[in-house]
Write a protein that holds these residues in place. Structure first.
Motif, PDB file in Angstrom:
ATOM      1  N   GLY A  35       0.617   3.687  34.043  1.00 45.19           N
ATOM      2  CA  GLY A  35      -0.318   4.553  34.484  1.00 45.19           C
ATOM      3  C   GLY A  35      -0.190   5.836  34.613  1.00 45.19           C
ATOM      4  N   ASP A  36       0.998   6.335  33.909  1.00 44.61           N
ATOM      5  CA  ASP A  36       1.347   8.020  33.805  1.00 44.61           C
ATOM      6  C   ASP A  36       0.363   8.389  32.649  1.00 44.61           C
ATOM      7  N   ILE A  55      -3.372   6.680  29.344  1.00 49.50           N
ATOM      8  CA  ILE A  55      -2.268   6.356  30.263  1.00 49.50           C
ATOM      9  C   ILE A  55      -1.488   5.485  29.544  1.00 49.50           C
ATOM     10  N   VAL A  56      -0.346   5.290  29.955  1.00 47.04           N
ATOM     11  CA  VAL A  56       0.709   4.415  29.759  1.00 47.04           C
ATOM     12  C   VAL A  56       0.221   2.957  30.336  1.00 47.04           C
ATOM     13  N   SER A  57      -0.290   2.075  29.334  1.00 43.78           N
ATOM     14  CA  SER A  57      -0.724   0.760  29.740  1.00 43.78           C
ATOM     15  C   SER A  57       0.417   0.056  29.907  1.00 43.78           C
ATOM     16  N   THR A  75      -0.347   2.396  25.124  1.00 42.56           N
ATOM     17  CA  THR A  75      -1.139   3.437  25.373  1.00 42.56           C
ATOM     18  C   THR A  75      -2.480   3.107  24.994  1.00 42.56           C
ATOM     19  N   ASP A  76      -3.618   3.826  26.037  1.00 44.05           N
ATOM     20  CA  ASP A  76      -4.765   3.735  25.718  1.00 44.05           C
ATOM     21  C   ASP A  76      -5.417   4.816  25.008  1.00 44.05           C
ATOM     22  N   ILE A 110      -8.961   0.810  19.501  1.00 44.54           N
ATOM     23  CA  ILE A 110      -9.614   0.215  20.480  1.00 44.54           C
ATOM     24  C   ILE A 110      -8.982   0.211  21.794  1.00 44.54           C
ATOM     25  N   GLY A 111      -8.191   1.180  21.871  1.00 36.87           N
ATOM     26  CA  GLY A 111      -7.296   1.355  23.243  1.00 36.87           C
ATOM     27  C   GLY A 111      -6.068   0.605  23.357  1.00 36.87           C
ATOM     28  N   ILE A 112      -5.558   0.124  22.076  1.00 40.01           N
ATOM     29  CA  ILE A 112      -4.203  -0.444  22.237  1.00 40.01           C
ATOM     30  C   ILE A 112      -3.402   0.153  21.180  1.00 40.01           C
TER      31      ILE A 112
END
Length: 157
Positions: A35-36, A55-57, A75-76, A110-112
């Motif tokens: 969440g950071d 964020i850190v996922s 992260t995303d 794609i956010g990964i």
């Protein structure tokens, strides 16, 4: 240049560096939390320097499939081709990771995205500088389930 192929990291020595060369600080990556907020810097597709945020996922990801060392910050923040090797910053401007890879069926973000944590990068860089190589120990064991046969052989229930 000193390099470690297993982490895809290198240490470069500058010829005649300026007297006051600024440097970025590594932060203890054990301090980060899911969440950071983070910023990823790179040069995707050769278009020039870019900064993306996210964020850190997840932490300690092991399914990146890019190296046998598997403990990445997920992260995303967009990490596209060409961002590899760029820093992953926290909101204090400290480097918490080195952008390493993306998980993508098309090659685009794609956010990964995955970054190698500063707590992995720091010791690799220190060993490259001290020894010219990274010295790794191997335990030489295989992990597996304790089957009924194994338990019986060991006198376990």
């Amino acid at each position: 240049m000193l390099a470690d192929a297993r982490t895809d990291l290198a240490v470069l020595k500058l010829q005649n560096p300026p007297a006051a060369l600024p440097a970025l600080a590594f932060r203890d990556s054990d301090d980060i939390r899911v969440g950071d907020l983070v910023l990823a810097v790179g040069n995707p597709f050769g278009v020039g320097q870019t900064v993306t945020n996210g964020i850190v996922s997840a932490l300690a990801r092991s399914q990146a499939g890019v190296a046998d060392y598997q403990s990445f910050i997920q992260t995303d923040a967009a990490i596209n081709r060409g961002n590899s090797g760029g820093p992953l910053f926290n909101m204090d401007g400290d480097v918490i990771g080195v952008n390493t890879a993306i998980l993508s069926p098309t090659g685009g973000s794609i956010g990964i995205g995955f970054s190698m944590s500063s707590n992995v990068v720091g010791p690799v860089v220190a060993q490259l500088k001290e020894f010219g190589e990274v010295r790794r120990g191997w335990l030489g064991v295989t992990i597996g389930p304790v089957t009924d046969d194994i338990a019986q052989t060991l006198g376990m229930d």
